[in-house]
Design a protein around this motif. Structure first.
Motif, PDB file in Angstrom:
ATOM      1  N   ALA A 113       0.731  -1.159   0.020  1.00 43.99           N
ATOM      2  CA  ALA A 113       0.071   0.134  -0.126  1.00 43.99           C
ATOM      3  C   ALA A 113       0.988   1.248   0.076  1.00 43.99           C
ATOM      4  O   ALA A 113       0.766   2.142  -0.811  1.00 43.99           O
ATOM      5  CB  ALA A 113      -0.897   0.057   1.329  1.00 43.99           C
ATOM      6  N   HIS A 114       1.882   1.335   0.829  1.00 47.18           N
ATOM      7  CA  HIS A 114       2.920   2.341   0.951  1.00 47.18           C
ATOM      8  C   HIS A 114       3.526   2.651  -0.739  1.00 47.18           C
ATOM      9  O   HIS A 114       3.609   3.800  -1.024  1.00 47.18           O
ATOM     10  CB  HIS A 114       3.840   2.230   1.886  1.00 47.18           C
ATOM     11  N   ILE A 115       4.164   1.467  -0.913  1.00 42.03           N
ATOM     12  CA  ILE A 115       4.868   1.369  -2.404  1.00 42.03           C
ATOM     13  C   ILE A 115       3.756   1.950  -3.599  1.00 42.03           C
ATOM     14  O   ILE A 115       4.162   2.967  -4.441  1.00 42.03           O
ATOM     15  CB  ILE A 115       5.336  -0.108  -2.753  1.00 42.03           C
ATOM     16  N   ASP A 116       2.443   1.372  -3.588  1.00 48.70           N
ATOM     17  CA  ASP A 116       1.718   1.803  -4.630  1.00 48.70           C
ATOM     18  C   ASP A 116       1.346   3.315  -4.668  1.00 48.70           C
ATOM     19  O   ASP A 116       1.084   4.023  -5.531  1.00 48.70           O
ATOM     20  CB  ASP A 116       0.318   0.994  -4.205  1.00 48.70           C
ATOM     21  N   HIS A 117       1.370   4.045  -3.542  1.00 47.27           N
ATOM     22  CA  HIS A 117       0.969   5.382  -3.230  1.00 47.27           C
ATOM     23  C   HIS A 117       2.077   6.229  -3.033  1.00 47.27           C
ATOM     24  O   HIS A 117       1.969   7.574  -2.808  1.00 47.27           O
ATOM     25  CB  HIS A 117      -0.058   5.699  -2.180  1.00 47.27           C
ATOM     26  N   GLY A 118       3.312   5.662  -3.207  1.00 49.41           N
ATOM     27  CA  GLY A 118       4.517   6.468  -3.187  1.00 49.41           C
ATOM     28  C   GLY A 118       5.086   7.049  -4.396  1.00 49.41           C
ATOM     29  O   GLY A 118       5.349   6.066  -5.196  1.00 49.41           O
ATOM     30  N   ASP A 119       4.957   8.265  -4.665  1.00 46.85           N
ATOM     31  CA  ASP A 119       5.549   9.152  -5.761  1.00 46.85           C
ATOM     32  C   ASP A 119       6.949   8.505  -6.319  1.00 46.85           C
ATOM     33  O   ASP A 119       7.137   8.376  -7.350  1.00 46.85           O
ATOM     34  CB  ASP A 119       5.569  10.586  -5.875  1.00 46.85           C
ATOM     35  N   PHE A 120       7.906   8.307  -5.017  1.00 42.00           N
ATOM     36  CA  PHE A 120       9.126   8.162  -5.533  1.00 42.00           C
ATOM     37  C   PHE A 120       9.298   6.448  -5.978  1.00 42.00           C
ATOM     38  O   PHE A 120      10.357   6.294  -7.031  1.00 42.00           O
ATOM     39  CB  PHE A 120       9.944   8.144  -4.450  1.00 42.00           C
ATOM     40  N   PHE A 121       8.404   5.964  -5.768  1.00 44.23           N
ATOM     41  CA  PHE A 121       8.480   4.540  -6.162  1.00 44.23           C
ATOM     42  C   PHE A 121       7.855   4.261  -7.560  1.00 44.23           C
ATOM     43  O   PHE A 121       7.873   3.275  -8.049  1.00 44.23           O
ATOM     44  CB  PHE A 121       7.942   3.489  -5.264  1.00 44.23           C
TER      45      PHE A 121
ATOM     46  N   GLU B  87       3.039   7.649 -12.434  1.00 40.74           N
ATOM     47  CA  GLU B  87       1.987   6.515 -12.283  1.00 40.74           C
ATOM     48  C   GLU B  87       0.727   6.944 -12.471  1.00 40.74           C
ATOM     49  O   GLU B  87       0.220   7.974 -12.338  1.00 40.74           O
ATOM     50  CB  GLU B  87       2.069   6.054 -10.792  1.00 40.74           C
ATOM     51  N   ALA B  88      -0.208   6.113 -13.084  1.00 41.43           N
ATOM     52  CA  ALA B  88      -1.351   6.374 -13.445  1.00 41.43           C
ATOM     53  C   ALA B  88      -2.306   5.045 -12.997  1.00 41.43           C
ATOM     54  O   ALA B  88      -1.676   3.882 -12.981  1.00 41.43           O
ATOM     55  CB  ALA B  88      -1.709   6.669 -14.784  1.00 41.43           C
ATOM     56  N   ARG B  89      -3.557   5.329 -12.434  1.00 42.49           N
ATOM     57  CA  ARG B  89      -4.550   3.991 -12.094  1.00 42.49           C
ATOM     58  C   ARG B  89      -5.639   3.807 -13.101  1.00 42.49           C
ATOM     59  O   ARG B  89      -6.347   4.689 -13.389  1.00 42.49           O
ATOM     60  CB  ARG B  89      -4.743   4.489 -10.738  1.00 42.49           C
ATOM     61  N   LEU B  90      -5.681   2.712 -13.460  1.00 44.44           N
ATOM     62  CA  LEU B  90      -6.634   2.315 -14.437  1.00 44.44           C
ATOM     63  C   LEU B  90      -7.614   1.497 -13.953  1.00 44.44           C
ATOM     64  O   LEU B  90      -7.052   0.364 -13.087  1.00 44.44           O
ATOM     65  CB  LEU B  90      -6.033   1.756 -15.719  1.00 44.44           C
ATOM     66  N   THR B  91      -8.809   1.638 -13.707  1.00 48.33           N
ATOM     67  CA  THR B  91      -9.731   0.754 -13.331  1.00 48.33           C
ATOM     68  C   THR B  91     -10.578  -0.054 -14.442  1.00 48.33           C
ATOM     69  O   THR B  91     -11.237   0.405 -15.517  1.00 48.33           O
ATOM     70  CB  THR B  91     -10.842   1.410 -12.466  1.00 48.33           C
ATOM     71  N   ASP B  92     -10.360  -1.451 -14.264  1.00 42.20           N
ATOM     72  CA  ASP B  92     -11.015  -2.117 -15.798  1.00 42.20           C
ATOM     73  C   ASP B  92     -12.389  -2.541 -15.487  1.00 42.20           C
ATOM     74  O   ASP B  92     -13.204  -2.087 -14.502  1.00 42.20           O
ATOM     75  CB  ASP B  92     -10.191  -3.541 -15.786  1.00 42.20           C
ATOM     76  N   LYS B  93     -12.940  -3.110 -16.479  1.00 45.95           N
ATOM     77  CA  LYS B  93     -14.631  -3.491 -16.487  1.00 45.95           C
ATOM     78  C   LYS B  93     -14.818  -4.276 -15.376  1.00 45.95           C
ATOM     79  O   LYS B  93     -15.880  -4.276 -15.055  1.00 45.95           O
ATOM     80  CB  LYS B  93     -14.671  -3.993 -17.907  1.00 45.95           C
ATOM     81  N   PHE B  94     -13.809  -4.965 -14.804  1.00 47.23           N
ATOM     82  CA  PHE B  94     -14.205  -5.877 -13.619  1.00 47.23           C
ATOM     83  C   PHE B  94     -14.025  -5.108 -12.183  1.00 47.23           C
ATOM     84  O   PHE B  94     -14.129  -5.768 -11.290  1.00 47.23           O
ATOM     85  CB  PHE B  94     -13.201  -7.170 -13.807  1.00 47.23           C
ATOM     86  N   GLY B  95     -13.549  -3.778 -12.247  1.00 44.10           N
ATOM     87  CA  GLY B  95     -13.695  -3.062 -11.140  1.00 44.10           C
ATOM     88  C   GLY B  95     -12.058  -3.023 -10.507  1.00 44.10           C
ATOM     89  O   GLY B  95     -11.819  -2.806  -9.527  1.00 44.10           O
TER      90      GLY B  95
ATOM     91  N   ALA C  14      -8.203  -2.540  -9.867  1.00 44.68           N
ATOM     92  CA  ALA C  14      -7.412  -1.474 -10.055  1.00 44.68           C
ATOM     93  C   ALA C  14      -5.945  -1.891 -10.526  1.00 44.68           C
ATOM     94  O   ALA C  14      -5.412  -3.066 -10.001  1.00 44.68           O
ATOM     95  CB  ALA C  14      -7.218  -0.712  -8.868  1.00 44.68           C
ATOM     96  N   HIS C  15      -5.421  -1.230 -11.729  1.00 41.61           N
ATOM     97  CA  HIS C  15      -4.227  -1.336 -12.247  1.00 41.61           C
ATOM     98  C   HIS C  15      -3.096  -0.361 -12.124  1.00 41.61           C
ATOM     99  O   HIS C  15      -3.723   0.908 -12.476  1.00 41.61           O
ATOM    100  CB  HIS C  15      -4.052  -2.099 -13.673  1.00 41.61           C
ATOM    101  N   TYR C  16      -2.075  -0.300 -11.856  1.00 39.42           N
ATOM    102  CA  TYR C  16      -0.921   0.720 -11.621  1.00 39.42           C
ATOM    103  C   TYR C  16      -0.146   0.475 -12.813  1.00 39.42           C
ATOM    104  O   TYR C  16       0.518  -0.529 -12.972  1.00 39.42           O
ATOM    105  CB  TYR C  16      -0.267   0.948 -10.501  1.00 39.42           C
ATOM    106  N   LEU C  17       0.232   1.525 -13.654  1.00 44.54           N
ATOM    107  CA  LEU C  17       1.053   1.843 -14.770  1.00 44.54           C
ATOM    108  C   LEU C  17       1.680   3.042 -14.845  1.00 44.54           C
ATOM    109  O   LEU C  17       1.135   4.080 -14.330  1.00 44.54           O
ATOM    110  CB  LEU C  17       0.274   1.300 -16.011  1.00 44.54           C
TER     111      LEU C  17
END
Length: 209
Positions: free
Chosen positions: A41-49, A158-166, A168-171
């Motif tokens: 959770a910290h990595i997913d929301h950390g700008d540096f990472f 980083e950008a968060r994409l939410t697919d049709k199944f709900g 979340a993907h980070y790319l």
């Protein structure tokens, strides 16, 4: 070869680290927490990472597809096994171990490659919130929300994409030359630039999507 010789210390430590992480995860589960989930959770929301070369390196190691602690265990485990193996060969055929200043960097390099491919094999068996419900090629044509500090050409964020199944993907995304993306922008994924980066543009249909 004496397994507990001084020259094997870094590799025995790496293997011990894997065991320690496993024990810590078991204890955290007993206590009602999920250690690897908290770290992710910290990595997913950390700008540096999630930006620049650091973000690309993390994506190469499959962080975001499999738990970060699993990645750390893979790296440490491979380093330990490669180190013990190389030193065993050196003692057996050269009658003396090599300097760890030479062996350890080589083990780290090989471990990075092995972790990349092993992680891709493990990903389907280690589901998490960001586990792919669609393939990465299917990101093209989807909308994503910029969660990083901002991006320009050759400097993805980083950008968060939410697919049709709900799910979340980070790319990592970046705009065309001369354009900028900022946090909160809704963007359209245009194409895949590399294994970890995508070209994106500001939502061309803001009144519709």
């Amino acid at each position: 070869m004496d397994l507990f010789s001084d020259y094997n210390s870094p590799y025995l430590f790496a293997i011990s680290l894997v065991l320690f992480i496993g024990l810590a995860e078991v204890i955290s589960l007993i206590c009602g927490n999920f250690l690897s989930g908290a770290i992710d959770a910290h990595i997913d929301h950390g700008d540096f990472f999630s930006t620049g070369h650091v973000g690309q390196f993390f994506h190469y190691l499959n962080i975001g597809k499999i738990p970060a602690l699993v990645v750390l265990c893979l790296i440490a485990g491979f380093v330990g096994l490669f180190g013990l193996f190389f030193q065993h060969l050196c003692v057996q055929y050269l009658q003396a171990p090599l300097s760890n200043w030479l062996v350890t960097p080589l083990c780290l390099l090989l471990s990075g490659f092995c972790t990349h491919y092993t992680g891709r094999l493990l990903a389907p068996w280690l589901p998490r919130d960001e586990t792919s419900a669609i393939t990465e090629d299917e990101y093209i044509g989807c909308m994503a929300l910029i969660t990083g500090p901002g991006a320009s050409a050759q400097r993805p964020c980083e950008a968060r994409l939410t697919d049709k199944f709900g799910q979340a993907h980070y790319l990592l995304v970046e705009p065309e030359e001369g354009k900028q993306l900022k946090r909160g922008d809704k963007v359209l994924i245009i194409c895949r630039l590399s294994a970890t980066r995508y070209l994106a543009e500001i939502n061309p249909w803001p009144t519709v999507l």
